[in-house]
Design a protein around this motif. Structure first.
Motif, PDB file in Angstrom:
ATOM      1  N   TRP A  97       0.836  -1.212   0.000  1.00  0.00           N
ATOM      2  CA  TRP A  97       0.000   0.000   0.000  1.00  0.00           C
ATOM      3  C   TRP A  97       0.871   1.264   0.000  1.00  0.00           C
ATOM      4  O   TRP A  97       0.596   2.209  -0.744  1.00  0.00           O
ATOM      5  CB  TRP A  97      -0.912  -0.025   1.215  1.00  0.00           C
ATOM      6  N   LEU A  98       1.914   1.259   0.824  1.00  0.00           N
ATOM      7  CA  LEU A  98       2.774   2.441   0.926  1.00  0.00           C
ATOM      8  C   LEU A  98       3.703   2.575  -0.276  1.00  0.00           C
ATOM      9  O   LEU A  98       3.977   3.687  -0.734  1.00  0.00           O
ATOM     10  CB  LEU A  98       3.588   2.374   2.216  1.00  0.00           C
ATOM     11  N   GLU A  99       4.172   1.455  -0.806  1.00  0.00           N
ATOM     12  CA  GLU A  99       5.135   1.521  -1.908  1.00  0.00           C
ATOM     13  C   GLU A  99       4.459   1.649  -3.265  1.00  0.00           C
ATOM     14  O   GLU A  99       4.910   2.421  -4.133  1.00  0.00           O
ATOM     15  CB  GLU A  99       6.016   0.276  -1.894  1.00  0.00           C
ATOM     16  N   LEU A 100       3.371   0.913  -3.483  1.00  0.00           N
ATOM     17  CA  LEU A 100       2.781   0.799  -4.810  1.00  0.00           C
ATOM     18  C   LEU A 100       1.492   1.584  -4.977  1.00  0.00           C
ATOM     19  O   LEU A 100       1.106   1.910  -6.100  1.00  0.00           O
ATOM     20  CB  LEU A 100       2.507  -0.676  -5.134  1.00  0.00           C
ATOM     21  N   GLY A 101       0.789   1.822  -3.861  1.00  0.00           N
ATOM     22  CA  GLY A 101      -0.523   2.446  -3.966  1.00  0.00           C
ATOM     23  C   GLY A 101      -1.620   1.462  -4.327  1.00  0.00           C
ATOM     24  O   GLY A 101      -2.752   1.849  -4.627  1.00  0.00           O
ATOM     25  N   TYR A 102      -1.328   0.185  -4.282  1.00  0.00           N
ATOM     26  CA  TYR A 102      -2.301  -0.887  -4.450  1.00  0.00           C
ATOM     27  C   TYR A 102      -1.740  -2.107  -3.731  1.00  0.00           C
ATOM     28  O   TYR A 102      -0.628  -2.061  -3.175  1.00  0.00           O
ATOM     29  CB  TYR A 102      -2.590  -1.181  -5.927  1.00  0.00           C
ATOM     30  N   ILE A 103      -2.501  -3.202  -3.723  1.00  0.00           N
ATOM     31  CA  ILE A 103      -2.081  -4.390  -2.981  1.00  0.00           C
ATOM     32  C   ILE A 103      -2.045  -5.569  -3.941  1.00  0.00           C
ATOM     33  O   ILE A 103      -3.035  -5.878  -4.616  1.00  0.00           O
ATOM     34  CB  ILE A 103      -3.039  -4.689  -1.806  1.00  0.00           C
TER      35      ILE A 103
END
Length: 798
Positions: free
Chosen positions: A476-482
């Motif tokens: 979530w923090l790195e990619l903005g999705y899971i």
């Protein structure tokens, strides 16, 4: 056999026929076996509102008995602690008593159980079971103590004496094989016989673990007092699992670290009363609880009346009507009853740390209750609600996390996001203050949003913690999705977005503008899971799975197992695609505009839909799971309030009934019942936002007590079972043209709603649709939130 319907129903029907309105004893309308069979899992025993003691039967059938109760099987005990409407695995079923008639050689053998001779009787404040031995067990309870009254069969003397078995090792078992089985870890029992009267009493403790939240070890202390003289024998088993005895003697005390233990109390009288107190602090405190709440020689009928009085004054009197339709009254007060069984108010009973703050436990779970239940607690129980919020903050201060679920002083069962954040945001934007420290509350939210919790290695989900926090934060923090390297990746992405919006709400009100910008932007990350190329039933665009290389194939009408290790949890991709409730204006644009959005909603409620080789025999909409709760009301965002009323009323009338099988799914600690209550009131809360979507009330008049000097009065004219469409509405005497209103219109200081109803839909909602805060640009959202969180009136929104 199921419990009999509340015997007061017939009396109530007679009373209603001759009365202008239901009055003082509203408890007679609450049917306490509603939802107790067919998966509702409600607790039909005895409890005070939010009471620590929930005294009721435990039955064995070889299947999980989540509240202890089963409609078939044998009684194995009547225990002091239960929960209501929970799933996953049973919890509690401890501090047990079980009557037995005849010769008793081994109190740990399977012989110490009994059949059901007649339907159980249950009502507010009272439970009665007729056993195959001829024994009748009657139960009632106070806040931290319970009263058992045994009437043994006179014919029992020819078989020997009458016994009450206290099995300290008794727990509710689980048979699902998920590693959630409760365990007895050890304990103590000490028996004392008064020299002068011969009366018996016992004290001790049991230590246990596990249950639906995978709790660590916890201890409950007990203090039991019998009103009759008798004899006793204590017993110790060979080990924790075996029914073989190591010792069965007149030794007054046993302590066990590895074996089952308890005592058998034997009497010559056919009527025996036992009073039992519990505490999580000490046996002395347990004795103080029973002696203070149910003193010696207190009659069962006295405690029974006091419990009814508590429900009437603390709960039922909050919502009143002059209507006399018995079915509607049953549904109203039954739903109020079951939404007030959990959480448990254990203030003063927290063994983990000393604090002046309240303590609330048995929270099952904010994933289930944040949409409807907590918002209704705010309306009906503002004092309890503030205490619950303060307790949540205090748990964070001492244990580092506010979890989605908590029971027996342990966090656990995070099914998706950190939905305690939504509860805090809802309270904040509606002006909850008092002794609640909002700086600490926001800090607890930041912990959820920024810190990766330690993996607790739950076999249900090995990819991250199920105990607390948001374990998919690395993506979530790195990619903005899971990505699918984390279980429930898509449904969690939708929930994390709503959670981050909740942080933005509180940050805006606290003047933390940098945090506001960060979390508002993160709240839009659900859009990164929107795949415009997947299709179903003529519609394109749904939330779907993706990894670093792009979107993955997904059928919008399949979620695999919809469970812990799948891409979606307890709902279809179709359903989760409606769940970005903070960003609905953008969702409507993605769906092709208001008309296409309404068409998609209509398909959701169309019975008999085919897709591929599958048919939805009912509808895509699932009334038995919380991700669908808000969907019937989303028509309001397209100003089709008439369709919201049509669909939500149909759901309520089709799937909810005041009967033992009268819930569409697991109660989920009152979540189902609170959804029904909002439907009956004619409003629906948008949690984390100050808005309520307007439905259609069931009653010609309804008065909700909002606290000292404040009331919401709701009236309808023209309403019938087949005439429920809103024709017009006045809010506080003013003609209303919007499909929504705010907390500050009717709840902050009270107000009036005057509905005119009819049999045909009318386009009366010509005003602007409900605000969609995350769909605004950051400056607009900041300004609007800033105005709201300074607790100004909603005139700015008109």
């Amino acid at each position: 056999m199921v419990p009999s319907r509340n015997v007061c129903t017939l009396l109530a029907a007679v009373a209603v026929a001759g009365a202008a309105s239901p009055s003082h004893d509203l408890s007679r309308y609450a049917l306490t076996d509603t939802g107790s069979v067919n998966g509702g899992n409600t607790f039909p025993g005895v409890s005070r509102p939010l009471g620590m003691v929930k005294l009721g039967p435990d039955l064995y059938t070889g299947a999980d008995a989540y509240s202890g109760f089963q409609p078939t099987g044998n009684f194995t005990g009547f225990t002091m602690l239960h929960e209501s409407g929970t799933g996953g695995a049973p919890k509690y079923g401890v501090v047990s008593q079980m009557p037995f008639v005849g010769y008793l050689a081994n109190p740990l053998s399977d012989a110490v159980n009994d059949t059901r001779a007649a339907p159980d009787r249950t009502e507010v404040g009272y439970y009665r079971a007729a056993l195959g031995s001829g024994t009748t067990v009657e139960l009632t309870a106070s806040q931290k103590a319970g009263l058992y009254q045994y009437t043994f069969p006179k014919s029992g003397h020819k078989h020997g004496r009458f016994h009450v078995v206290v099995d300290v090792s008794h727990v509710l078992s689980s048979y699902r094989g998920q590693g959630l089985e409760q365990h007895f870890l050890g304990g103590n029992i000490t028996v004392r016989k008064h020299h002068s009267s011969g009366r018996l009493e016992y004290t001790g403790f049991g230590t246990y673990d596990n249950g639906w939240n995978r709790a660590g070890p916890w201890t409950v202390y007990f203090c039991g007092r019998f009103d009759a003289p008798g004899t006793f024998r204590t017993f110790l088993g060979v080990d924790k699992l075996s029914d073989r005895l190591a010792e069965f003697s007149t030794k007054p005390s046993y302590e066990s670290r590895s074996a089952r233990l308890g005592a058998v109390f034997t009497f010559n009288r056919t009527r025996v009363v036992s009073r039992v107190g519990v505490s999580f602090i000490s046996a002395a405190r347990a004795c103080a609880n029973v002696d203070g709440e149910i003193p010696k020689r207190t009659a069962l009928k006295t405690v029974r009346r006091q419990t009814r009085d508590a429900w009437n004054s603390d709960v039922f009197a909050k919502v009143t009507t002059s209507e006399t339709n018995l079915t509607k009254l049953n549904q109203l007060y039954t739903a109020l009853y079951f939404m007030h069984l959990l959480p448990t108010n254990k203030t003063g009973e927290n063994p983990l740390w000393r604090s002046r703050e309240p303590y609330y436990d048995d929270i099952f779970t904010f994933w289930d209750t944040h949409r409807c239940t907590t918002a209704l607690f705010h309306v009906l129980q503002p004092t309890y609600y503030e205490e619950l919020l303060r307790s949540m903050v205090d748990v964070w201060r001492h244990q580092g996390w506010v979890s989605d679920g908590r029971s027996s002083f342990s966090n656990g069962a995070v099914q998706g996001g950190s939905n305690s954040d939504n509860v805090f945001a809802d309270a904040f934007i509606k002006g909850v203050g008092g002794k609640l420290n909002w700086d600490d509350a926001f800090a607890s939210m930041v912990t959820n949003a920024q810190t990766v919790p330690t993996n607790n290695h739950d076999p249900r989900d090995p990819t991250g913690s199920t105990k607390e926090g948001r374990s998919a934060l690395p993506d979530w923090l790195e990619l903005g999705y899971i990505t699918p390297r984390f279980s429930r990746s898509v449904s969690r992405a939708v929930e994390y977005s709503v959670n981050d919006f909740s942080l933005a709400v509180v940050a805006a009100g606290l003047g933390r503008l940098s945090d506001f910008s960060t979390y508002l932007e993160r709240s839009r990350n659900w859009r990164n899971h929107w795949n415009p190329n997947i299709e179903a039933l003529g519609f394109s665009g749904f939330v779907g799975p993706r990894d670093t290389s792009g979107f993955l194939p997904q059928d919008p009408l399949s979620c695999g197992g919809c469970y812990w290790r799948d891409l979606y949890y307890q709902a279809l991709p179709w359903e989760y695609s409606f769940n970005a409730h903070h960003d609905l204006a953008h969702l409507i644009r993605l769906c092709g505009g208001p008309n296409a959005f309404v068409a998609r909603l209509e398909t959701t409620f169309k019975p008999g839909v085919y897709w591929g080789n599958a048919q939805f025999n009912h509808t895509i909409f699932n009334p038995g799971n919380e991700p669908s709760f808000t969907t019937p009301y989303l028509y309001n965002f397209a100003n089709r309030q008439d369709l919201a009323v049509k669909r939500s009323r149909h759901i309520a009338k089709s799937y909810y009934h005041p009967t033992p099988n009268g819930l569409p799914g697991n109660s989920d600690a009152g979540a189902m019942e609170s959804w029904l209550l909002w439907n009956m009131i004619g409003l629906y809360p948008m949690t984390g936002q100050p808005f309520f979507l307007i439905g259609s009330p069931w009653f010609s008049d309804l008065t909700i007590d909002l606290g000292p000097g404040k009331r919401l009065q709701i009236t309808t004219t023209g309403g019938r079972e087949d005439a429920f469409y809103v024709q017009s509405l006045k809010v506080n005497g003013m003609r209303w043209h919007k499909s929504w209103l705010t907390w500050y219109d009717i709840f902050a200081t009270g107000g009036t709603l005057e509905f005119e109803l009819g049999s045909n839909p009318v386009n009366w909602t010509t005003g602007p649709p409900p605000p969609s805060l995350a769909s605004l640009d950051p400056e607009q959202a900041k300004t609007l939130l800033g105005n709201l969180t300074t607790l100004k009136t909603s005139g700015q929104l008109r």
